[in-house]
Write a protein that holds these residues in place. Sequence first.
Motif, PDB file in Angstrom:
ATOM      1  N   CYS A 165       0.916  -1.338   0.206  1.00  0.00           N
ATOM      2  CA  CYS A 165       0.121   0.286   0.206  1.00  0.00           C
ATOM      3  C   CYS A 165       1.002   1.223   0.132  1.00  0.00           C
ATOM      4  N   LYS A 166       0.367   2.127  -0.194  1.00  0.00           N
ATOM      5  CA  LYS A 166       0.424   3.456  -0.577  1.00  0.00           C
ATOM      6  C   LYS A 166       2.260   4.056   0.862  1.00  0.00           C
ATOM      7  N   HIS A 167       3.222   3.908   0.599  1.00  0.00           N
ATOM      8  CA  HIS A 167       4.439   4.413   1.877  1.00  0.00           C
ATOM      9  C   HIS A 167       3.931   5.645   2.550  1.00  0.00           C
ATOM     10  N   SER A 168       3.871   5.873   3.579  1.00  0.00           N
ATOM     11  CA  SER A 168       2.790   7.351   4.655  1.00  0.00           C
ATOM     12  C   SER A 168       4.159   8.531   4.128  1.00  0.00           C
ATOM     13  N   ASP A 169       4.213   9.638   4.261  1.00  0.00           N
ATOM     14  CA  ASP A 169       5.109  10.670   3.907  1.00  0.00           C
ATOM     15  C   ASP A 169       6.186  10.616   5.628  1.00  0.00           C
ATOM     16  N   LYS A 170       5.516   9.802   6.104  1.00  0.00           N
ATOM     17  CA  LYS A 170       5.441  10.513   7.547  1.00  0.00           C
ATOM     18  C   LYS A 170       6.636   8.668   7.911  1.00  0.00           C
ATOM     19  N   ILE A 171       7.358   8.585   6.850  1.00  0.00           N
ATOM     20  CA  ILE A 171       8.356   7.364   6.823  1.00  0.00           C
ATOM     21  C   ILE A 171       9.534   8.142   7.139  1.00  0.00           C
ATOM     22  N   VAL A 172      10.760   7.845   7.856  1.00  0.00           N
ATOM     23  CA  VAL A 172      11.578   8.916   7.297  1.00  0.00           C
ATOM     24  C   VAL A 172      11.990   8.685   5.692  1.00  0.00           C
ATOM     25  N   TYR A 173      12.469  10.014   5.568  1.00  0.00           N
ATOM     26  CA  TYR A 173      13.281   9.855   3.595  1.00  0.00           C
ATOM     27  C   TYR A 173      12.378   9.778   3.112  1.00  0.00           C
ATOM     28  N   PRO A 174      10.928  10.513   2.714  1.00  0.00           N
ATOM     29  CA  PRO A 174      10.032   9.628   2.641  1.00  0.00           C
ATOM     30  C   PRO A 174      10.095   9.630   0.834  1.00  0.00           C
ATOM     31  N   GLU A 175      11.014  10.689   0.469  1.00  0.00           N
ATOM     32  CA  GLU A 175      11.009  11.032  -1.191  1.00  0.00           C
ATOM     33  C   GLU A 175      11.427   9.955  -2.002  1.00  0.00           C
ATOM     34  N   PHE A 176      12.477   9.535  -1.161  1.00  0.00           N
ATOM     35  CA  PHE A 176      13.229   7.976  -1.825  1.00  0.00           C
ATOM     36  C   PHE A 176      12.379   7.226  -1.833  1.00  0.00           C
ATOM     37  N   PHE A 177      11.433   6.575  -1.603  1.00  0.00           N
ATOM     38  CA  PHE A 177      10.204   5.618  -2.380  1.00  0.00           C
ATOM     39  C   PHE A 177       9.679   6.158  -3.605  1.00  0.00           C
ATOM     40  N   ASP A 178      10.015   7.233  -4.257  1.00  0.00           N
ATOM     41  CA  ASP A 178       9.779   7.539  -5.479  1.00  0.00           C
ATOM     42  C   ASP A 178      10.369   6.409  -6.622  1.00  0.00           C
ATOM     43  N   LEU A 227       5.036 -10.804  21.610  1.00  0.00           N
ATOM     44  CA  LEU A 227       5.477 -10.653  19.957  1.00  0.00           C
ATOM     45  C   LEU A 227       5.500  -9.008  18.910  1.00  0.00           C
ATOM     46  N   TYR A 228       4.052  -8.562  20.170  1.00  0.00           N
ATOM     47  CA  TYR A 228       3.736  -7.109  18.761  1.00  0.00           C
ATOM     48  C   TYR A 228       4.519  -6.421  19.088  1.00  0.00           C
ATOM     49  N   MET A 229       5.573  -6.633  20.561  1.00  0.00           N
ATOM     50  CA  MET A 229       6.953  -5.315  20.721  1.00  0.00           C
ATOM     51  C   MET A 229       8.316  -6.428  19.451  1.00  0.00           C
ATOM     52  N   ILE A 230       8.381  -7.561  19.788  1.00  0.00           N
ATOM     53  CA  ILE A 230       9.110  -8.379  19.179  1.00  0.00           C
ATOM     54  C   ILE A 230       9.354  -7.687  16.803  1.00  0.00           C
ATOM     55  N   ARG A 231       7.970  -7.460  16.908  1.00  0.00           N
ATOM     56  CA  ARG A 231       7.135  -7.356  15.545  1.00  0.00           C
ATOM     57  C   ARG A 231       7.805  -6.141  14.937  1.00  0.00           C
ATOM     58  N   TYR A 232       7.024  -5.261  16.308  1.00  0.00           N
ATOM     59  CA  TYR A 232       6.728  -3.912  15.183  1.00  0.00           C
ATOM     60  C   TYR A 232       7.807  -2.954  15.983  1.00  0.00           C
ATOM     61  N   HIS A 233       8.570  -3.275  16.320  1.00  0.00           N
ATOM     62  CA  HIS A 233       9.442  -2.096  17.458  1.00  0.00           C
ATOM     63  C   HIS A 233      10.229  -1.504  16.502  1.00  0.00           C
ATOM     64  N   SER A 234      10.483  -1.412  15.093  1.00  0.00           N
ATOM     65  CA  SER A 234      11.012  -0.568  14.604  1.00  0.00           C
ATOM     66  C   SER A 234      10.111   0.075  13.116  1.00  0.00           C
ATOM     67  N   PHE A 235       8.883  -0.267  13.891  1.00  0.00           N
ATOM     68  CA  PHE A 235       7.417   0.566  13.212  1.00  0.00           C
ATOM     69  C   PHE A 235       7.486   1.546  13.235  1.00  0.00           C
ATOM     70  N   TYR A 236       8.365   2.370  13.607  1.00  0.00           N
ATOM     71  CA  TYR A 236       8.448   4.574  14.102  1.00  0.00           C
ATOM     72  C   TYR A 236       7.059   5.036  13.212  1.00  0.00           C
ATOM     73  N   ALA A 237       7.459   4.129  11.830  1.00  0.00           N
ATOM     74  CA  ALA A 237       5.770   5.127  11.328  1.00  0.00           C
ATOM     75  C   ALA A 237       4.444   5.052  12.321  1.00  0.00           C
ATOM     76  N   GLN A 238       4.234   3.877  12.911  1.00  0.00           N
ATOM     77  CA  GLN A 238       2.929   3.955  13.630  1.00  0.00           C
ATOM     78  C   GLN A 238       3.145   4.078  14.892  1.00  0.00           C
ATOM     79  N   HIS A 239       4.450   3.468  15.815  1.00  0.00           N
ATOM     80  CA  HIS A 239       4.202   3.777  17.121  1.00  0.00           C
ATOM     81  C   HIS A 239       4.948   4.946  17.381  1.00  0.00           C
TER      82      HIS A 239
END
Length: 298
Positions: A165-178, A227-239
């Motif tokens: 799905c669409k890459h959020s512009d809240k992810i660091v350096y979103p312009e690189f998704f181009d 398991l949530y902590m392990i699976r999503y600890h680098s999901f900064y765009a959400q947490h």
Amino acid sequence: MAPKDLDMKKNFSEKETNPLHNLEEWEDDVLERYPEPGQAAKSKEEYRNYDKPARDTVKEFYRLNHKYQTWDFVQAKRKEFLQFNRKEMPVWAAMEYLNTLVDDSDPDIELDQLQHLLQTAEAIRQDGHPDWFVLTGFIHDMGKVLCLFGEPQWAVVGDTFPVGCKHSDKIVYPEFFDANPDSKDQRYNSTYGIYTPGCGLRNVTMSWGHDEYLYQITKDYLPEPALYMIRYHSFYAQHREHAYEHLMDDHDREMFTWVKKFNPYDLYSKNPVPPRVKDLRPYYEDLIANYLPKTVKL
Ligand SMILES: [Fe+2]
Ligand SMILES: [Fe+2]
């Protein structure tokens, strides 16, 4: 092998495999984006203009991460690594194996992987949390052994994000998704892409890295919050940024209170005094034995 698999097996040059001098450059950078409460946060402008040699390597790291972490890439990596046919060893041995990950960080100022993990876990223990939370702190980065299997740094660490799905512009350096082909693919570039509103993260595929890999290794053994902590600890765009609320369900929201609880221990528990591994080992061996099987397959 299908041509697509071959394509995904693309060999990356040494420069593309290891854009960072060491994995800590990514973590130090996260720390600058999300400083400990009470410390002045840099504005977005300051962050981006901050003149620091490590900044260029981190930027290059994200350029590669955002370009290559496509839906197809993630599927290929899952197929490759979720067979767990590389090694089998006790958890403590796997942690020692992880510790053989030597990079060119300065040994006088950098803690090794095992020390970071013990400090995280000890900080959790000192706050009186349940033992499975302590154990989670101890093993949460074990998936970084992927680096020892020759995987590119940007396919092991870095902020994670949903693919498909669409890459959020809240992810660091979103312009690189181009440069990411998925951003031009109509199947994947709308808000929901292949997903449906509120479908729940269990139905969402994340970019590939050490979080998902360790989740898959431990999913039958640990309580769900762990398991949530392990699976999503680098999901900064959400947490941290709440950018993917629209894919989550109520259960995810409840479980993310744990992910949020975990994050400060990961980021802010670094202490210059190295923990005494020998003294702590018996306690952690017991914890491991209480929850995890005798050996794990990597
Ligand atoms: Fe991590
Ligand atoms: Fe960590």
